[in-house]
Enzyme design. Structure first.
Site, short mmCIF file in Angstrom:
data_model
loop_
_atom_site.label_atom_id
_atom_site.label_comp_id
_atom_site.label_asym_id
_atom_site.label_seq_id
_atom_site.Cartn_x
_atom_site.Cartn_y
_atom_site.Cartn_z
CD GLU A 11 -4.99 -4.04 -4.24
OE1 GLU A 11 -5.30 -3.67 -3.10
OE2 GLU A 11 -3.93 -4.62 -4.52
CB SER A 41 -0.95 -0.04 1.19
OG SER A 41 -1.95 0.97 1.09
#
Length: 560
Positions: A370, A248
């Site tokens: 995602e 991330s």
């Protein structure tokens, strides 16, 4: 008499036992400070852990919003601190509210109605004196340092949306590292803290004019990587074999280092594993100014100079408020921003232009859904349009119209990859914030890239972290969404890939069931699909017109 003897032994024998344990824990002299491996309660463990090594001076007082300085010399005591240390934290309340409703959505398919009224601040925790790192070194490696032992180094840069997270938030790396030892390919593990939120990524014209430092968090990471170059040999590490990995925001940070200075600043690592490389679109000048003023307002001051004189408690609270009470993708969004030096443009643009550290080897990776945990629940075209205007504050009306009408049109028959407005916005955000970053990296590095695609259901953001740091005692998901039990085979394979890549630069595991060597990403966009239903080679599903358009940088006013 027996009682007295026992009491004396409790005191003396206890001290002796403590001294014996201490003697078994090695001490390392870094010149400016001396550190001893921490007590872990079990001296048979295969690793020494040096916890909370200071790599920079405390960024407090007048050093706030400045580049971190070298730590001062302190040789009056041996440091051995096992405490959990985090930088000041903040979490968007709107995202917590949405994520808490997603279990029901996954079960029923019904998009929930989530109110974003009365948002509150969360996570008013952490400490400003937080620039520390941990080093885990195999005993067999450390015990042979004097013989010139040098092994590869694996460096974890944590994620957390640039507002939260720490070096220890995502679990212990022991299983990952033990698998490397089992394959007779040991590595040293380093994890680092860096400033996040308003402490690490405040920006805006007034902030800059008052001497505020842009991208302090990225510069903290660079300083920690320089510390590794200067000191890792003391632990038995090879500074010429450094692999960074992150997920991330940690992975998005790595992309910014790979493209630093438009490719003119050499990164302090040789390989990189990009797990869901995330960063937000750069904010408009007005949005950055709004965020700066909002933070100062919560701190009840009018300038950076005044803020530097405040207590940590006041600033930590202001940081949490500025993040927690903000509506979805309204200012502030903290994260990397162009600074004319380290960050020039969106990394995707640099990658498309060939402006990056091309000598590196990478693994590029992302998950199958995602965007689901990254967006507010929406139900209408108007809400979708408003989302785009909020997150793309640099985009003009014609760009927004192109996204709405052409790139992600309101066609819900499944042909576009979505059947509802909520899936539409999740797909858009997933592509924009993560997926197309990973695709751009794969295309740019080509034969020097490998890739994996994590699709174990539901394939949401951060789900694969439970696999990266899997151990039999792990808690499981790092999300509010129930992702089910970790598939041990997939976890073993992923850990083999990570450790093996740090040592050899390839992805290999005896448990993946793949008969042939895993090819490079180019020329076909080949990736390994990691799924609980089976592991196989696929073509990157993100190789499409959407990612080509996002890589152009048009939405940020630039072009590849």
């Amino acid at each position: 008499m027996l009682v007295l003897r026992n009491l004396l032994c409790l005191a003396a024998c206890g001290s002796l036992a403590a001294a014996t344990r201490s003697a078994h824990r090695p001490v390392i002299d870094l010149g400016y400070e001396i550190y001893q491996a921490v007590e872990e309660g079990n001296l048979t463990k295969s690793y020494y852990t040096f916890s909370n090594i200071r790599y920079a001076a405390p960024p407090v007082g007048d050093l706030r919003w400045r580049e971190a300085e070298a730590p001062q010399e302190n040789r009056t005591a041996i440091q051995s601190n096992p405490d959990v240390i985090t930088c000041p934290q903040g979490t968007p309340s709107w995202q917590i509210r949405t994520s808490s409703q997603l279990n029901g959505y996954l079960e029923t398919g019904i998009v929930p109605n989530v109110s974003f009224a009365n948002l509150t601040s969360l996570l008013q925790t952490g400490q400003e004196d937080c620039l520390f790192l941990d080093v885990l070194v195999p005993r067999k490696v450390y015990d042979h340092v004097r013989n010139g032992s040098k092994v590869p180094v694996l460096v974890w840069i944590h994620g957390g949306g640039f507002t939260t997270g720490s070096k220890t938030d995502f679990g212990s790396p022991r299983t990952l590292l033990n698998r490397a030892v089992e394959h007779d390919e040991p590595v040293i593990y380093v994890a680092l803290n860096y400033r996040v939120g308003a402490f690490g990524f405040l920006s805006g014209p007034s902030f800059e004019s008052e001497g505020g430092l842009l991208n302090a968090g990225l510069l903290d990471q660079h300083k920690a990587l320089q510390w590794i170059q200067n000191n890792i040999h003391r632990f038995g590490g090879d500074k010429g074999q450094v692999t960074v990995f992150g997920e991330s925001g940690g992975s998005g940070s790595i992309l910014h280092h790979i493209t630093a200075g438009g490719g003119s600043i050499e990164p302090l690592f040789n390989r990189a594993i990009l797990q869901s490389p995330a960063y937000f679109p750069y904010r408009s000048t007005q949005e950055k100014e709004n965020a700066f003023n909002l933070f100062l307002g919560h701190a009840n001051v009018t300038s950076i100079a005044d803020a530097r004189s405040l207590s940590s408690e006041a600033l930590i609270a202001a940081n949490a408020q500025s993040i927690g009470e903000t509506l979805p993708y309204a200012s502030p969004i903290y994260g990397p921003t162009p600074d004319g030096d380290l960050v020039l443009h969106d990394p995707k643009v640099h990658l498309a232009r060939g402006e990056f550290a091309q000598s590196l080897e990478i693994i590029t990776a992302y998950n199958s859904d995602e965007g689901l945990v990254l967006v507010p629940t929406i139900h209408t075209d108007a809400e979708y349009h408003s989302f785009l205007e909020a997150i793309l504050s640099n985009a003009n009306a014609s760009t927004i119209a192109y996204i709405v009408d052409t790139l992600y049109p309101p066609t819900f028959d499944g042909s576009q990859g979505y059947t509802t407005q909520f899936q539409r916005v999740a797909k858009t955000a997933g592509d924009l914030i993560i997926d197309c970053n990973a695709v751009a990296a794969g295309l740019a590095f080509g034969s020097r890239a490998r890739g994996y695609y994590f699709s174990t259901y539901p394939g949401i953001h951060v789900q694969d972290i439970s696999y990266t740091f899997y151990n039999p005692e792990s808690k499981g998901s790092y999300s509010l969404v129930d992702t089910g039990a970790v598939n041990v085979t997939v976890a073993n394979v992923l850990q083999d890939y990570i450790a093996g890549f740090a040592v050899r630069g390839d992805m290999e595991s005896e448990e993946d069931g793949l008969e042939n060597e895993i090819p490079s990403y180019s020329p076909w966009g080949t990736m390994v699909r990691l799924d609980s239903e089976g592991i196989e080679l696929i073509r990157d599903p993100g190789l499409d017109e959407r990612c080509r358009w996002w890589a152009s940088g048009v939405y940020n006013g630039v072009s590849a």
